[in-house]
Design a protein around this motif. Structure first.
Motif, PDB file in Angstrom:
ATOM      1  N   LEU A  34     -27.955  43.000 -31.604  1.00 50.76           N
ATOM      2  CA  LEU A  34     -27.250  41.723 -31.739  1.00 50.76           C
ATOM      3  C   LEU A  34     -26.730  41.515 -33.163  1.00 50.76           C
ATOM      4  O   LEU A  34     -25.606  41.054 -33.374  1.00 50.76           O
ATOM      5  CB  LEU A  34     -28.211  40.598 -31.336  1.00 50.76           C
ATOM      6  CG  LEU A  34     -27.639  39.195 -31.245  1.00 50.76           C
ATOM      7  CD1 LEU A  34     -26.380  39.149 -30.378  1.00 50.76           C
ATOM      8  CD2 LEU A  34     -28.700  38.240 -30.679  1.00 50.76           C
ATOM      9  N   ARG A  79     -23.530  43.396 -33.677  1.00 54.78           N
ATOM     10  CA  ARG A  79     -22.444  42.862 -32.850  1.00 54.78           C
ATOM     11  C   ARG A  79     -21.838  41.621 -33.490  1.00 54.78           C
ATOM     12  O   ARG A  79     -20.623  41.442 -33.499  1.00 54.78           O
ATOM     13  CB  ARG A  79     -22.976  42.526 -31.452  1.00 54.78           C
ATOM     14  CG  ARG A  79     -23.038  43.747 -30.549  1.00 54.78           C
ATOM     15  CD  ARG A  79     -23.775  43.453 -29.252  1.00 54.78           C
ATOM     16  NE  ARG A  79     -23.619  44.566 -28.316  1.00 54.78           N
ATOM     17  CZ  ARG A  79     -24.174  45.758 -28.468  1.00 54.78           C
ATOM     18  NH1 ARG A  79     -24.932  46.000 -29.537  1.00 54.78           N
ATOM     19  NH2 ARG A  79     -23.973  46.713 -27.581  1.00 54.78           N
ATOM     20  N   LEU A 138     -21.345  40.755 -26.401  1.00 53.34           N
ATOM     21  CA  LEU A 138     -22.654  40.113 -26.526  1.00 53.34           C
ATOM     22  C   LEU A 138     -23.459  40.218 -25.238  1.00 53.34           C
ATOM     23  O   LEU A 138     -24.659  40.496 -25.273  1.00 53.34           O
ATOM     24  CB  LEU A 138     -22.491  38.647 -26.946  1.00 53.34           C
ATOM     25  CG  LEU A 138     -21.897  38.424 -28.337  1.00 53.34           C
ATOM     26  CD1 LEU A 138     -21.655  36.937 -28.589  1.00 53.34           C
ATOM     27  CD2 LEU A 138     -22.824  38.985 -29.425  1.00 53.34           C
ATOM     28  N   VAL A 144     -28.082  35.576 -26.526  1.00 51.77           N
ATOM     29  CA  VAL A 144     -27.226  36.316 -27.464  1.00 51.77           C
ATOM     30  C   VAL A 144     -26.217  35.437 -28.190  1.00 51.77           C
ATOM     31  O   VAL A 144     -25.501  35.921 -29.065  1.00 51.77           O
ATOM     32  CB  VAL A 144     -26.474  37.465 -26.739  1.00 51.77           C
ATOM     33  CG1 VAL A 144     -27.467  38.533 -26.280  1.00 51.77           C
ATOM     34  CG2 VAL A 144     -25.681  36.934 -25.550  1.00 51.77           C
TER      35      VAL A 144
END
Ligand SMILES: [Zn+2]
Length: 421
Positions: free
Chosen positions: A85, A88, A181, A230
């Motif tokens: 995460l 990202r 995500l 997320v």
């Protein structure tokens, strides 16, 4: 090096394409991460050569490897192998910043998809470059067969009603962000994935609710990671604005600058799971519990609250709502800007903070001026040398303190970071 050729047979379209390429060559793109043509090709087809840094791969390749792992039952291993995460959010922030820069210059990208975005192969790096600059356009681009990539085209473009522009970029970016995500698609929920293939076309034309519509659950999400795992509430609100009101009204879609800000703020809340076999990164929560494995992260973390003050530290400070999570042993740089704003890391550096079991280490950087403020009595202590605030003493007292940042480059900006042991 990448080569792009125009291989269409239509002479009129070819002339348009070459004209647009020449127009792009004359645009001021300095400072934007867009691979520009280095050499033009005339025969056998018109085209150009793009120079790209070494060590990049298409975002499509990265997404595919992560998704395949999820589908093969190896869970989040692919998600983690592509940076989890934390990375990202950083990649999306970089992409949003580039697109916001284009839009600020009155340009739009036009055909945003994971195939046109190149990112660092190594998960230690977060370079993001757009390729295929012949996609760029100034105002709305019509004709040319309404060029868009299935899944990423805005509904009005898919329906053939409008050309591409900055508002269709905003849609495409939101789809790409949602996909990166969650590994789901914002319009492909139960009503599409459990139905006949033609339902997908309806969904992409904007005829079904998005998968997290607050009232209409007829097309609710049925694949991918839960959004709340997320995305911060602020990011969730941007998705809702884009895919609910923004589905039919392009003006309701959040700008790329708004996305860049929210992604910067989200990134600042990342903690790393300390369980040996997990390696996930996750959003700060009071329990510091990793939602992927339920392990509670190592003790000694603290949340710094961003406050702001351009007056003296004794005056009441204004809470900006921005937060910064400090993970154990992961140094964080404090810059002269609120953290929930894109460009934060380009603002003047004032100090580095690092937390370990011994306490909080403060190190002034460059010309930055750092002052420690004790909240209970407003006493201030200038910090000119690296210092450690011992955790044991202060934690027992539950003491609250703050760091006042200053820098001669911007004398009126005085960010304040409050923390409680
Ligand atoms: Zn974990």
């Amino acid at each position: 090096m990448l080569i792009k050729l125009f291989t269409g047979r239509d002479a009129e379209q070819r002339r348009h394409w070459v004209n647009r390429l020449n127009w792009v060559l004359n645009q001021e793109l300095d400072g934007l991460r867009i691979a520009r043509p280095r050499a033009l090709i005339e025969r056998p087809y018109p085209g150009y050569v793009m120079e790209l840094m070494d060590g990049l791969e298409s975002l499509q390749a990265s997404l595919d490897s992560s998704r395949v792992a999820l589908q093969n039952g190896t869970g989040l291993s692919g998600y983690l192998a592509t940076g989890g995460l934390r990375r990202r959010l950083a990649l999306l922030r970089e992409l949003a910043t580039t697109l916001a820069g284009l839009h600020a210059r009155g340009l739009a990208y036009g055909d945003l998809s994971p195939a046109n975005v190149f990112v660092s192969k190594s998960i230690e790096h977060c370079q993001v470059w757009l390729i295929d600059c012949d996609n760029l356009c100034a105002t709305e681009r019509l004709g040319h067969g309404h060029l868009y990539t299935p899944d990423y085209g805005a509904p009005e473009v898919v329906r053939g009603e409008r050309g591409v522009n900055s508002l269709t970029d905003a849609w495409s970016f939101a789809v790409l962000a949602f996909e990166m995500l969650t590994h789901g698609h914002p319009l492909k929920g139960e009503a599409v994935l459990d139905a006949e293939p033609e339902e997908e076309a309806h969904a992409l034309r904007g005829e079904l609710p998005w998968v997290h519509h607050p009232d209409d659950t007829s097309n609710q999400a049925c694949e991918g990671l839960p959004l709340e795992l997320v995305a911060t509430p602020r990011l969730q609100a941007l998705f809702e604005d884009c895919f609910n009101a923004g589905r039919d009204n392009p003006l309701a879609r959040p700008s790329l600058a708004a996305w860049a800000d929210a992604l910067e703020a989200a990134w600042a809340l990342m903690l790393d799971c300390t369980a040996a076999d997990c390696r996930s990164s996750f959003y700060w929560n009071e329990a510091r519990q990793c939602p992927f494995c339920d392990h509670v992260a190592a003790d000694g973390l603290l949340l710094a609250h961003a406050w702001y003050s351009d007056a003296s530290p004794e005056e009441p400070h204004l809470d900006t709502g921005d937060r910064l999570a400090l993970a154990l042993e992961r140094p964080v740089e404090l810059h002269l800007a609120p953290v929930g704003m894109h460009g934060y890391s380009e603002a003047p550096l004032v100090c580095e903070v690092r937390l370990d079991k011994a306490g909080l280490h403060l190190a002034p950087k460059g010309e930055g001026e750092l002052t420690l403020v004790r909240i209970e009595d407003g006493k201030t202590f200038p910090i000119t040398q690296p210092q450690t605030l011992p955790a044991k003493v202060d934690r027992r007292r539950g003491a609250a303190a703050g760091l006042l940042l200053a820098h001669p480059a911007e004398p009126r900006l005085r960010p304040f970071w409050r923390f409680t042991w």
